[in-house]
Design a protein around this motif. Structure first.
Motif, PDB file in Angstrom:
ATOM      1  N   GLU A  74      49.882  35.186  52.437  1.00  0.00           N
ATOM      2  CA  GLU A  74      49.994  36.402  51.619  1.00  0.00           C
ATOM      3  C   GLU A  74      48.719  37.201  51.710  1.00  0.00           C
ATOM      4  N   GLY A  75      48.816  38.467  51.271  1.00  0.00           N
ATOM      5  CA  GLY A  75      47.676  39.344  51.400  1.00  0.00           C
ATOM      6  C   GLY A  75      46.518  38.952  50.493  1.00  0.00           C
ATOM      7  N   PHE A  76      45.347  39.421  50.837  1.00  0.00           N
ATOM      8  CA  PHE A  76      44.149  39.175  50.041  1.00  0.00           C
ATOM      9  C   PHE A  76      43.209  40.348  50.258  1.00  0.00           C
ATOM     10  N   GLY A  77      42.253  40.475  49.356  1.00  0.00           N
ATOM     11  CA  GLY A  77      41.258  41.533  49.446  1.00  0.00           C
ATOM     12  C   GLY A  77      39.888  40.954  49.745  1.00  0.00           C
ATOM     13  N   LEU A  78      39.089  41.731  50.472  1.00  0.00           N
ATOM     14  CA  LEU A  78      37.760  41.259  50.842  1.00  0.00           C
ATOM     15  C   LEU A  78      36.823  42.461  50.881  1.00  0.00           C
ATOM     16  N   ALA A  79      35.679  42.328  50.215  1.00  0.00           N
ATOM     17  CA  ALA A  79      34.690  43.405  50.169  1.00  0.00           C
ATOM     18  C   ALA A  79      33.314  42.792  50.014  1.00  0.00           C
ATOM     19  N   ALA A  80      32.286  43.603  50.293  1.00  0.00           N
ATOM     20  CA  ALA A  80      30.909  43.117  50.197  1.00  0.00           C
ATOM     21  C   ALA A  80      30.029  44.229  49.660  1.00  0.00           C
ATOM     22  N   SER A  81      28.914  43.842  49.065  1.00  0.00           N
ATOM     23  CA  SER A  81      27.925  44.783  48.550  1.00  0.00           C
ATOM     24  C   SER A  81      26.546  44.167  48.671  1.00  0.00           C
ATOM     25  N   ILE A  82      25.520  45.036  48.713  1.00  0.00           N
ATOM     26  CA  ILE A  82      24.134  44.587  48.823  1.00  0.00           C
ATOM     27  C   ILE A  82      23.522  44.620  47.437  1.00  0.00           C
ATOM     28  N   PRO A  83      23.181  43.495  46.852  1.00  0.00           N
ATOM     29  CA  PRO A  83      22.631  43.479  45.487  1.00  0.00           C
ATOM     30  C   PRO A  83      21.168  43.909  45.449  1.00  0.00           C
ATOM     31  N   GLY A  84      20.908  45.130  44.998  1.00  0.00           N
ATOM     32  CA  GLY A  84      19.547  45.602  44.746  1.00  0.00           C
ATOM     33  C   GLY A  84      18.662  45.675  45.963  1.00  0.00           C
ATOM     34  N   LEU A 123      24.168  39.461  50.706  1.00  0.00           N
ATOM     35  CA  LEU A 123      25.442  40.137  50.473  1.00  0.00           C
ATOM     36  C   LEU A 123      26.212  39.397  49.394  1.00  0.00           C
ATOM     37  N   ASP A 124      26.823  40.171  48.509  1.00  0.00           N
ATOM     38  CA  ASP A 124      27.779  39.610  47.554  1.00  0.00           C
ATOM     39  C   ASP A 124      29.172  39.846  48.128  1.00  0.00           C
ATOM     40  N   ILE A 125      29.804  38.759  48.551  1.00  0.00           N
ATOM     41  CA  ILE A 125      31.127  38.860  49.162  1.00  0.00           C
ATOM     42  C   ILE A 125      32.169  38.530  48.090  1.00  0.00           C
ATOM     43  N   THR A 126      33.067  39.474  47.864  1.00  0.00           N
ATOM     44  CA  THR A 126      34.071  39.336  46.822  1.00  0.00           C
ATOM     45  C   THR A 126      35.450  39.266  47.438  1.00  0.00           C
ATOM     46  N   ALA A 127      36.209  38.243  47.036  1.00  0.00           N
ATOM     47  CA  ALA A 127      37.577  38.062  47.536  1.00  0.00           C
ATOM     48  C   ALA A 127      38.546  38.119  46.370  1.00  0.00           C
ATOM     49  N   THR A 128      39.710  38.720  46.612  1.00  0.00           N
ATOM     50  CA  THR A 128      40.772  38.782  45.603  1.00  0.00           C
ATOM     51  C   THR A 128      42.053  38.227  46.195  1.00  0.00           C
ATOM     52  N   ALA A 129      42.777  37.444  45.386  1.00  0.00           N
ATOM     53  CA  ALA A 129      44.029  36.847  45.837  1.00  0.00           C
ATOM     54  C   ALA A 129      44.896  36.537  44.626  1.00  0.00           C
ATOM     55  N   GLY A 130      46.152  36.207  44.905  1.00  0.00           N
ATOM     56  CA  GLY A 130      47.071  35.893  43.827  1.00  0.00           C
ATOM     57  C   GLY A 130      46.894  34.503  43.262  1.00  0.00           C
ATOM     58  N   ASP A 131      46.052  33.693  43.896  1.00  0.00           N
ATOM     59  CA  ASP A 131      45.781  32.328  43.424  1.00  0.00           C
ATOM     60  C   ASP A 131      44.286  32.155  43.240  1.00  0.00           C
ATOM     61  N   ALA A 132      43.878  31.513  42.151  1.00  0.00           N
ATOM     62  CA  ALA A 132      42.453  31.392  41.836  1.00  0.00           C
ATOM     63  C   ALA A 132      41.716  30.574  42.892  1.00  0.00           C
ATOM     64  N   ALA A 133      42.280  29.433  43.298  1.00  0.00           N
ATOM     65  CA  ALA A 133      41.600  28.585  44.284  1.00  0.00           C
ATOM     66  C   ALA A 133      41.502  29.281  45.630  1.00  0.00           C
ATOM     67  N   THR A 134      42.546  30.014  45.992  1.00  0.00           N
ATOM     68  CA  THR A 134      42.519  30.731  47.280  1.00  0.00           C
ATOM     69  C   THR A 134      41.444  31.799  47.285  1.00  0.00           C
ATOM     70  N   ALA A 135      41.270  32.508  46.181  1.00  0.00           N
ATOM     71  CA  ALA A 135      40.240  33.543  46.106  1.00  0.00           C
ATOM     72  C   ALA A 135      38.860  32.938  46.302  1.00  0.00           C
ATOM     73  N   ALA A 136      38.574  31.787  45.670  1.00  0.00           N
ATOM     74  CA  ALA A 136      37.264  31.141  45.844  1.00  0.00           C
ATOM     75  C   ALA A 136      37.078  30.646  47.267  1.00  0.00           C
ATOM     76  N   GLU A 137      38.143  30.125  47.848  1.00  0.00           N
ATOM     77  CA  GLU A 137      38.049  29.614  49.228  1.00  0.00           C
ATOM     78  C   GLU A 137      37.773  30.736  50.216  1.00  0.00           C
ATOM     79  N   ILE A 138      38.392  31.882  50.025  1.00  0.00           N
ATOM     80  CA  ILE A 138      38.164  33.019  50.923  1.00  0.00           C
ATOM     81  C   ILE A 138      36.738  33.526  50.796  1.00  0.00           C
ATOM     82  N   ALA A 139      36.223  33.640  49.574  1.00  0.00           N
ATOM     83  CA  ALA A 139      34.871  34.152  49.366  1.00  0.00           C
ATOM     84  C   ALA A 139      33.829  33.240  50.009  1.00  0.00           C
ATOM     85  N   ASN A 140      34.049  31.931  49.924  1.00  0.00           N
ATOM     86  CA  ASN A 140      33.081  31.000  50.521  1.00  0.00           C
ATOM     87  C   ASN A 140      33.161  30.978  52.036  1.00  0.00           C
ATOM     88  N   ALA A 141      34.359  31.205  52.585  1.00  0.00           N
ATOM     89  CA  ALA A 141      34.508  31.148  54.047  1.00  0.00           C
ATOM     90  C   ALA A 141      34.181  32.457  54.720  1.00  0.00           C
TER      91      ALA A 141
END
Length: 517
Positions: free
Chosen positions: A94-104, A109-127
């Motif tokens: 299923e689809g997911f969101g992925l974005a990044a930003s430079i903190p200060g 990089l702060d890599i942010t992932a969004t998904a319909g499942d909590a564990a999947t969102a954390a797994e995507i952000a770490n990978a």
């Protein structure tokens, strides 16, 4: 608009405001619950460049990634170059969101992932960090020429979120309630501005600077027994009429004509019932009161009070009787009633004649107060003609019934000819009016409503129906009655014969009474 008036509008339109708030709140809740939950996880990653070992085996060194390269990575992380390998490696369907930003401005990089499942969102952000590092060299020419590779080090790994980031239920419900409230207030103000009927005293005050002399509450019982001054003398309706009487007496101090026309803008506002009960209230105070039914188009005073109505005002104006012959005393009180008599084909001409002016002066000289029931102002000119003979007009307005434009038209008609408006009586006011406290002072025993209490041969109390019939009249039923202005020749001759017979009987009765005395 003053703040007090604004609050009064909100109070009157509270149902509209409450309904609007509940509807919008329910819609916001339904929309919120229909949105699939979305979980968000963020990992902070440090990126560095490492040079290859030298020929002698020495470490090539580690370098910080430049800010320009980090800016490039921010764009690359959400591209298919990173997303496709992540989907393959993690087996995402299923689809997911992925974005990044430079903190200060830091080399992270702060890599942010969004998904319909909590564990999947954390797994995507770490990978996402290591996957981005594998392709980062392709987007940095300097690193590529130097043969350097990019390494991603997780400083703050993403954790499994405990609650969804979207939708925000509390925020959506709060916004829904505020939106519904503002919409309700807007609708209430719009309805108030578009409302064409007189609802309260403030509506009358907006149309005229004349005082409101009485506020008479709505009473269903008065439809069956309109003579509330007799059937329920201690009720709120009767107390309101006494207040109207008192205020009208204060107005009379300035006019000194001791006579008033009771009229309304249109039919169905309770003018006849008000005139009859106002006359009864004045008579209760000990004054000699004459009630004149000058509504020659749709007379109803006689039927309301249960009196003979075939002879009266028109009989006198036609010269077929005198006032002493047709004026009727009400149950031994100081109230006398002059019915309208038969309906003429030319009521306006009769009321505006010199004979009417002369008769009115004679009647006024024999009474302390004269109350005249007249037709409504807007349909016909009769009330305007009568007001010029009296000290002023009491304009009866039916709450939640009379339209503002009709009141304005009536005031304009009276003011055009200089006919004074003494004040207003706001009738049929629903509960919650300023007279709502009257129920407190019902001192003593309460009379049986609409009935006369008597005793039988054994001394036991019994009840009998009231003496006055409840005839249908336009002012008590609220129905618009169409005035019958013209009668056929046969009907008019029969009425004249009946009127003549009634006058003869009444005159003979008076002579017999004087003979016995």
């Amino acid at each position: 608009m003053q703040f007090r008036e604004f609050l009064a509008i909100l109070g009157r339109r509270w149902l509209t405001i409450a309904a609007s708030t509940l509807i919008v709140l329910a819609a916001a809740a339904a929309a919120t619950l229909s949105i699939p939950p979305t979980y968000t996880a963020t990992a902070r990653v440090f990126f560095s460049a490492e040079s290859p070992e030298t020929e002698d085996g020495a470490d090539g060194g580690t370098y910080v990634i430049t800010s320009s390269d980090l800016t490039t990575y921010v764009e690359v992380v959400s591209s298919p170059v990173v997303r496709d390998p992540l989907r393959t490696d993690l087996g995402l369907t299923e689809g997911f969101g992925l974005a990044a930003s430079i903190p200060g401005g830091s080399p992270m990089l702060d890599i942010t992932a969004t998904a319909g499942d909590a564990a999947t969102a954390a797994e995507i952000a770490n990978a996402a960090g290591p996957t981005l590092a594998e392709v980062a060299g392709d987007f940095s020419p300097l690193l590529a020429n130097a043969g350097q590779s990019v390494t991603a080090t997780a400083l703050s790994p993403a954790r499994i979120p405990g609650s969804p980031s979207s939708p925000d239920i509390e925020r959506n419900l709060l916004l829904g309630a505020l939106t519904g409230l503002m919409l309700g207030v807007g609708l209430a103000l719009a309805r108030q501005g578009l409302d064409t009927k007189v609802r309260s005293e403030s509506d009358i005050k907006a149309l005229s600077d004349r005082p409101i002399l009485g506020v008479v509450p709505f009473s269903r019982a008065s439809r069956q027994d309109p003579l509330v001054m007799e059937t329920d003398p201690h009720g709120p309706h009767a107390e309101a009429l006494r207040r109207l009487r008192t205020n009208l007496l204060f107005v009379d101090v300035t006019t000194r004509k001791h006579s008033f026309v009771v009229t309304s803008a249109v039919p169905g506002e309770g003018k006849t019932t008000t005139a009859v009960n106002l006359a009864l209230a004045m008579a209760d105070a000990g004054s000699r009161v004459l009630l004149v039914d000058a509504d020659l188009r749709n007379p109803s005073v006689a039927s309301t009070m249960g009196l003979e109505g075939s002879v009266g005002l028109t009989t006198i104006l036609l010269g077929r009787a005198t006032a002493d012959d047709v004026v009727q005393r009400w149950k031994g009180t100081s109230l006398q009633v002059l019915p309208a008599g038969q309906i003429p084909p030319n009521p306006s001409e009769l009321l505006g004649s010199e004979a009417m002016a002369t008769l009115f002066r004679e009647l006024s000289a024999k009474a302390d107060f004269v109350i005249v029931d007249s037709p409504p102002v807007v349909p016909v000119i009769d009330a305007v003609l009568l007001t010029r003979l009296t000290g002023g007009a009491l304009l009866v307005v039916g709450a939640n019934r009379t339209r503002k434009r009709h009141v304005s038209s009536a005031l304009e008609a009276l003011e055009t000819v200089g006919a004074p408006v003494s004040g207003f009586s706001l009738n049929m006011v629903q509960g919650g009016s300023r007279d709502g406290y009257y129920g407190y002072h019902r001192y003593g025993s309460r009379p049986t409503e609409g009935r006369t209490v008597t005793t039988d041969e054994k001394g036991e109390p019994t009840t009998t129906p009231p003496l006055h019939p409840s005839a249908s009249g336009d002012d008590r039923t609220g129905r618009d009655a169409t005035p019958d202005l013209h009668r056929g020749g046969e009907t008019q001759n029969r009425q004249s014969a009946d009127a003549k017979h009634a006058v003869e009987e009444m005159a003979a009765s008076r002579r017999r009474g004087r003979g016995r005395s």
